[in-house]
Scaffold this motif. Structure first.
Motif, PDB file in Angstrom:
ATOM      1  N   ALA A 162      66.665  -1.550  40.576  1.00 28.77           N
ATOM      2  CA  ALA A 162      66.221  -0.386  41.338  1.00 28.77           C
ATOM      3  C   ALA A 162      67.054  -0.305  42.611  1.00 28.77           C
ATOM      4  CB  ALA A 162      64.738  -0.505  41.679  1.00 28.77           C
ATOM      5  N   ARG A 163      67.757   0.797  42.763  1.00 29.62           N
ATOM      6  CA  ARG A 163      68.672   0.947  43.902  1.00 29.62           C
ATOM      7  C   ARG A 163      68.052   1.810  45.002  1.00 29.62           C
ATOM      8  NH1 ARG A 163      74.867   2.368  42.907  1.00 29.62           N
ATOM      9  NH2 ARG A 163      74.679   0.187  42.247  1.00 29.62           N
ATOM     10  N   PRO A 170      66.293  -6.436  41.408  1.00 31.13           N
ATOM     11  CA  PRO A 170      66.025  -6.674  39.988  1.00 31.13           C
ATOM     12  C   PRO A 170      64.657  -6.132  39.567  1.00 31.13           C
ATOM     13  CG  PRO A 170      66.905  -8.647  41.028  1.00 31.13           C
ATOM     14  CD  PRO A 170      66.608  -7.678  42.133  1.00 31.13           C
ATOM     15  N   VAL A 171      64.591  -5.600  38.342  1.00 35.59           N
ATOM     16  CA  VAL A 171      63.355  -5.052  37.796  1.00 35.59           C
ATOM     17  C   VAL A 171      62.764  -6.046  36.804  1.00 35.59           C
ATOM     18  CG1 VAL A 171      62.339  -3.193  36.436  1.00 35.59           C
ATOM     19  CG2 VAL A 171      64.119  -2.680  38.103  1.00 35.59           C
ATOM     20  N   ASP A 172      61.496  -6.375  36.984  1.00 35.57           N
ATOM     21  CA  ASP A 172      60.816  -7.356  36.127  1.00 35.57           C
ATOM     22  C   ASP A 172      60.103  -6.667  34.971  1.00 35.57           C
ATOM     23  OD1 ASP A 172      61.658  -9.320  37.927  1.00 35.57           O
ATOM     24  OD2 ASP A 172      59.868  -9.065  39.157  1.00 35.57           O
ATOM     25  N   GLY A 173      60.838  -5.938  34.160  1.00 33.32           N
ATOM     26  CA  GLY A 173      60.228  -5.240  33.029  1.00 33.32           C
ATOM     27  C   GLY A 173      60.994  -3.976  32.709  1.00 33.32           C
ATOM     28  N   LYS A 174      60.656  -3.360  31.581  1.00 28.30           N
ATOM     29  CA  LYS A 174      61.367  -2.172  31.122  1.00 28.30           C
ATOM     30  C   LYS A 174      60.591  -0.882  31.336  1.00 28.30           C
ATOM     31  CE  LYS A 174      64.795  -4.611  29.446  1.00 28.30           C
ATOM     32  NZ  LYS A 174      66.146  -4.543  30.041  1.00 28.30           N
ATOM     33  N   ASP A 175      59.324  -0.978  31.748  1.00 30.46           N
ATOM     34  CA  ASP A 175      58.519   0.229  31.881  1.00 30.46           C
ATOM     35  C   ASP A 175      58.609   0.806  33.292  1.00 30.46           C
ATOM     36  OD1 ASP A 175      57.119  -1.693  33.239  1.00 30.46           O
ATOM     37  OD2 ASP A 175      55.278  -1.521  32.059  1.00 30.46           O
ATOM     38  N   VAL A 176      58.065   1.999  33.472  1.00 27.33           N
ATOM     39  CA  VAL A 176      58.137   2.695  34.758  1.00 27.33           C
ATOM     40  C   VAL A 176      57.405   1.940  35.871  1.00 27.33           C
ATOM     41  CG1 VAL A 176      57.546   4.824  35.979  1.00 27.33           C
ATOM     42  CG2 VAL A 176      58.496   4.933  33.682  1.00 27.33           C
ATOM     43  N   PRO A 177      56.196   1.396  35.647  1.00 27.14           N
ATOM     44  CA  PRO A 177      55.551   0.634  36.721  1.00 27.14           C
ATOM     45  C   PRO A 177      56.402  -0.515  37.253  1.00 27.14           C
ATOM     46  CG  PRO A 177      53.949   1.129  35.016  1.00 27.14           C
ATOM     47  CD  PRO A 177      55.287   1.548  34.476  1.00 27.14           C
ATOM     48  N   ALA A 178      57.186  -1.163  36.387  1.00 26.68           N
ATOM     49  CA  ALA A 178      58.059  -2.245  36.846  1.00 26.68           C
ATOM     50  C   ALA A 178      59.172  -1.705  37.743  1.00 26.68           C
ATOM     51  CB  ALA A 178      58.656  -2.978  35.647  1.00 26.68           C
ATOM     52  N   VAL A 179      59.707  -0.526  37.392  1.00 27.60           N
ATOM     53  CA  VAL A 179      60.735   0.103  38.226  1.00 27.60           C
ATOM     54  C   VAL A 179      60.148   0.496  39.572  1.00 27.60           C
ATOM     55  CG1 VAL A 179      62.299   2.077  38.434  1.00 27.60           C
ATOM     56  CG2 VAL A 179      62.048   0.927  36.228  1.00 27.60           C
ATOM     57  N   ALA A 194      57.589  -0.861  41.111  1.00 23.11           N
ATOM     58  CA  ALA A 194      57.347  -2.073  41.893  1.00 23.11           C
ATOM     59  C   ALA A 194      58.637  -2.583  42.530  1.00 23.11           C
ATOM     60  CB  ALA A 194      56.740  -3.152  41.003  1.00 23.11           C
ATOM     61  N   ALA A 195      59.751  -2.507  41.798  1.00 23.50           N
ATOM     62  CA  ALA A 195      61.033  -2.948  42.342  1.00 23.50           C
ATOM     63  C   ALA A 195      61.495  -2.027  43.469  1.00 23.50           C
ATOM     64  CB  ALA A 195      62.077  -2.999  41.229  1.00 23.50           C
TER      65      ALA A 195
END
Length: 206
Positions: free
Chosen positions: A135-136, A162-171, A173-174
């Motif tokens: 996530a930039r 870094p993103v800890d997952g592939k779904d939107v909530p993980a993005v 959170a990052a």
């Protein structure tokens, strides 16, 4: 026979309309405040009134859609995954709360308020996007002295979290962690500037 064909056609049309009406519900996300520091933690705040101007950005970040990246520099937006407010406005709100709760300034107001200030802090959001890898966030802020009209301090921040997952909530959170880090650097930089420069007397509200 003719009536049966017409009835079947009507039922098919109603089925299509019902299918179109079953819209997928949208999910909304919001940035959280990045500090749990108690107000007034520092006994001697800088005797200044700091005004925070709106954060400018491209039209992409003035909308509430979450922006994702794919295939290098290609960008798109999620249709049903949205921010509660446009990113530029959310970051502006979080920063205003953080500056106030820090206890480092005698007064902190939005530029939209009817208050005279000593310094104006304003910024530009360059990037606020992510994918399943990173996530930039990239932004730049400037501090302007109202008395002289000069820009006396600047800070540029750019980081891929870094993103800890592939779904939107993980993005999301990052992105939230990234904003937290960036605003923390911003506040530390402002603190260093004012700690080494003589603060002007606060003009306060009028």
């Amino acid at each position: 026979m003719k009536h049966k064909i017409i009835f079947a056609a009507l039922m098919l049309a109603l089925g299509i309309l019902n299918g179109c009406g079953a819209a997928r519900p949208s999910k909304f996300y919001q940035l959280t405040a990045v500090s749990d520091r108690a107000a007034g933690a520092d006994p001697s705040p800088y005797e200044i009134t700091l005004l925070l101007g709106p954060i400018t950005s491209s039209h992409l970040y003035r909308d509430d859609h979450i922006v994702y990246t794919s295939n290098g520099q290609a960008m798109g937006t999620y249709e049903y995954q949205r921010w509660a407010e446009p990113p530029s406005e959310m970051i502006d709100d979080v920063l205003l709360r953080e500056l106030r709760v820090s206890g480092r300034y005698q007064h902190v107001y939005s530029l939209r308020s009817d208050v005279r200030g000593d310094y104006l802090l304003h910024g530009h959001l360059y990037d606020f996007r992510g994918n399943g890898l990173a996530a930039r966030v990239a932004f730049e802020f400037e501090l302007r002295d109202f008395k002289t009209g000069n820009t006396v301090w600047t800070r540029y921040y750019s980081h891929d979290e870094p993103v800890d997952g592939k779904d939107v909530p993980a993005v999301v959170a990052a992105l939230n962690r990234n904003v937290a880090s960036g605003l923390s650097e911003l506040r530390e930089g402002l603190d260093q500037y004012f700690s080494t420069h003589t603060a002007v007397p606060s003009t306060g509200a009028h």
